[in-house]
Design a protein around this motif. Structure first.
Motif, PDB file in Angstrom:
ATOM      1  N   ARG A   6       0.830  -1.212   0.000  1.00 42.03           N
ATOM      2  CA  ARG A   6       0.000   0.000   0.000  1.00 42.03           C
ATOM      3  C   ARG A   6       0.860   1.256   0.000  1.00 42.03           C
ATOM      4  O   ARG A   6       0.567   2.231  -0.707  1.00 42.03           O
ATOM      5  N   SER A   7       1.943   1.245   0.759  1.00 34.80           N
ATOM      6  CA  SER A   7       2.812   2.414   0.851  1.00 34.80           C
ATOM      7  C   SER A   7       3.502   2.704  -0.475  1.00 34.80           C
ATOM      8  O   SER A   7       3.696   3.863  -0.853  1.00 34.80           O
ATOM      9  N   LYS A   8       3.884   1.673  -1.191  1.00 36.92           N
ATOM     10  CA  LYS A   8       4.507   1.862  -2.500  1.00 36.92           C
ATOM     11  C   LYS A   8       3.527   2.515  -3.458  1.00 36.92           C
ATOM     12  O   LYS A   8       3.893   3.410  -4.239  1.00 36.92           O
ATOM     13  N   GLU A   9       2.288   2.085  -3.430  1.00 35.15           N
ATOM     14  CA  GLU A   9       1.266   2.668  -4.302  1.00 35.15           C
ATOM     15  C   GLU A   9       1.039   4.140  -3.968  1.00 35.15           C
ATOM     16  O   GLU A   9       0.929   4.984  -4.861  1.00 35.15           O
ATOM     17  N   GLU A  10       0.964   4.451  -2.674  1.00 31.31           N
ATOM     18  CA  GLU A  10       0.741   5.838  -2.266  1.00 31.31           C
ATOM     19  C   GLU A  10       1.929   6.726  -2.637  1.00 31.31           C
ATOM     20  O   GLU A  10       1.765   7.838  -3.136  1.00 31.31           O
ATOM     21  N   ALA A  11       3.149   6.229  -2.388  1.00 31.71           N
ATOM     22  CA  ALA A  11       4.345   7.029  -2.655  1.00 31.71           C
ATOM     23  C   ALA A  11       4.572   7.237  -4.143  1.00 31.71           C
ATOM     24  O   ALA A  11       5.157   8.255  -4.550  1.00 31.71           O
ATOM     25  N   ASN A  16       8.188   9.331   1.923  1.00 34.18           N
ATOM     26  CA  ASN A  16       8.584   8.207   1.087  1.00 34.18           C
ATOM     27  C   ASN A  16       7.932   6.908   1.546  1.00 34.18           C
ATOM     28  O   ASN A  16       7.359   6.816   2.638  1.00 34.18           O
ATOM     29  N   GLU A  17       8.080   5.884   0.696  1.00 37.74           N
ATOM     30  CA  GLU A  17       7.405   4.615   0.953  1.00 37.74           C
ATOM     31  C   GLU A  17       7.921   3.916   2.202  1.00 37.74           C
ATOM     32  O   GLU A  17       7.164   3.213   2.890  1.00 37.74           O
ATOM     33  N   LYS A  64       6.201   5.629   5.156  1.00 36.19           N
ATOM     34  CA  LYS A  64       4.785   5.242   5.134  1.00 36.19           C
ATOM     35  C   LYS A  64       4.608   3.807   5.613  1.00 36.19           C
ATOM     36  O   LYS A  64       3.649   3.479   6.328  1.00 36.19           O
ATOM     37  N   THR A  65       5.537   2.937   5.222  1.00 28.87           N
ATOM     38  CA  THR A  65       5.468   1.541   5.664  1.00 28.87           C
ATOM     39  C   THR A  65       5.664   1.438   7.168  1.00 28.87           C
ATOM     40  O   THR A  65       4.969   0.664   7.853  1.00 28.87           O
ATOM     41  N   GLY A  88      12.203  -2.573  -0.698  1.00 31.35           N
ATOM     42  CA  GLY A  88      11.900  -1.506  -1.640  1.00 31.35           C
ATOM     43  C   GLY A  88      13.103  -0.619  -1.869  1.00 31.35           C
ATOM     44  O   GLY A  88      14.138  -0.753  -1.211  1.00 31.35           O
ATOM     45  N   LEU A 145      13.959   3.636  -2.710  1.00 31.99           N
ATOM     46  CA  LEU A 145      13.435   4.987  -2.864  1.00 31.99           C
ATOM     47  C   LEU A 145      14.531   5.911  -3.356  1.00 31.99           C
ATOM     48  O   LEU A 145      15.721   5.638  -3.199  1.00 31.99           O
TER      49      LEU A 145
END
Length: 355
Positions: free
Chosen positions: A98-103, A113-114, A117-118, A324, A326
């Protein structure tokens, strides 16, 4: 002191995190003839000079440190654990996705950044109450963790974040960041554990007293609330380095060992650094803190946590849950430092202490 006879310590509510492992000092036979961990290592009733008289071999390092006991306990623990399928932290994986999608829909930045957020998402999971942010730095990861941890949810322990930081102005900056977000917070605790660095500088009595006061602050923060689910978040900032000595050969009673004893198992440990050698810190975290989740940032750059990632990959009880990359800015850095613009992160779960 004469000969100490073996003495069975009275179990304290505040020492429940030590359940399942031998009490520090047992291997050194410290707790005989009425001398106890509570009396000598907690100092609840003031200093007791009779605990560690010169020339007898009893001191805080041999009697109050948890590392030796943790290593001895690890020798006797079996390797059997839950299967990887059963132990997977699905919540962590969903948080990362979810965090990757939002970022992806936002500009590259240090604050949105993701990875951050994660961390916020993981800290909001019902199984996460205690978090150690090993190196405070700019305070962004601490703010992300606090935001998630302050979420109203079922709890097993009082929500607590412990962070170490050598520079007091960075602690002040982190406190300002936290004030920007309306969080249900207790008054933050700032414990002084500052000591001059040096291989051959012994632990002074003044520094030992700092560690005792710091330990008292931790125990106060961990006292159970009448209504645990509504307990506000407690931030504990340790002003100073986690260790007073850097050598791998010589061990000394230290702030990180103390924290690990009373917080273990730590639900989440975050290691976000890019220059420091944290070999000794990590080994205390791995053996005494027994973290359930570990988040590593900067695993792809020299001086980062890549070696910890490699270690966890070869140990049977650790499992990769999320990873991930960034960017520190969308544009290339027009210099040799471009090699450091991309930062990789990983999150591992510890199957040996999985809930």
């Amino acid at each position: 002191m004469g000969h100490r006879h073996r003495f069975l310590c009275i179990t304290s509510v505040l020492l429940q995190p030590l359940a399942g492992m031998s009490r520090p000092g047992t291997a050194a036979e410290c707790w005989q003839a009425g001398f106890t961990y509570e009396r000598c290592c907690l100092r609840s009733f003031g200093p007791d000079a009779t605990c560690f008289p010169p020339g007898y071999g009893f001191d805080e390092t041999s009697c109050c440190s948890g590392l030796l006991q943790a290593l001895l306990a690890a020798q006797h623990r079996g390797d059997d654990g839950p299967s990887r399928a059963e132990a997977s932290w699905l919540g962590v994986r969903r948080c990362a996705e979810r965090s990757k999608e939002e970022a992806a829909s936002e500009p590259a930045s240090l604050v949105g950044n993701e990875f951050l957020k994660t961390l916020t998402c993981i800290a909001s999971l019902p199984s996460v109450d205690i978090v150690m942010d090993t190196f405070l730095g700019g305070g962004f990861s601490c703010k992300a963790i606090a935001t998630g941890l302050a979420t109203s949810k079922p709890r097993k322990r009082p929500p607590t974040v412990l962070a170490f930081e050598m520079y007091e102005d960075r602690i002040d900056s982190a406190l300002k960041l936290l004030n920007e977000v309306p969080l249900p917070l207790k008054s933050p605790i700032v414990a002084d554990i500052v000591k001059e660095e040096g291989e051959n500088i012994p632990l002074s009595n003044d520094y030992k007293e700092k560690l005792y006061r710091y330990q008292s602050d931790l125990l106060e923060a961990l006292q159970s609330a009448p209504v645990l689910d509504k307990e506000p978040l407690q931030m504990v900032f340790a002003h100073g380095t986690p260790l007073a000595r850097r050598s791998l050969r010589h061990y000394a009673w230290n702030a990180l060992d103390i924290a690990c004893q009373h917080l273990a198992p730590v639900d989440l440990v975050v290691i976000d650094q890019d220059f420091a050698d944290v070999t000794k810190e990590w080994f205390i975290i791995e053996t005494v803190c027994r973290p359930r989740l570990v988040a590593l940032f900067n695993v792809n750059i020299h001086g980062g946590g890549g070696w910890i990632k490699n270690r966890l990959e070869i140990l049977d009880n650790w499992q990769l849950e999320a990873k991930g990359v960034l960017k520190l800015g969308d544009s290339m850095w027009l210099s040799m430092t471009e090699v450091r613009r991309l930062r990789a992160w990983t999150i591992f779960s510890n199957l040996a202490v999985h809930p």
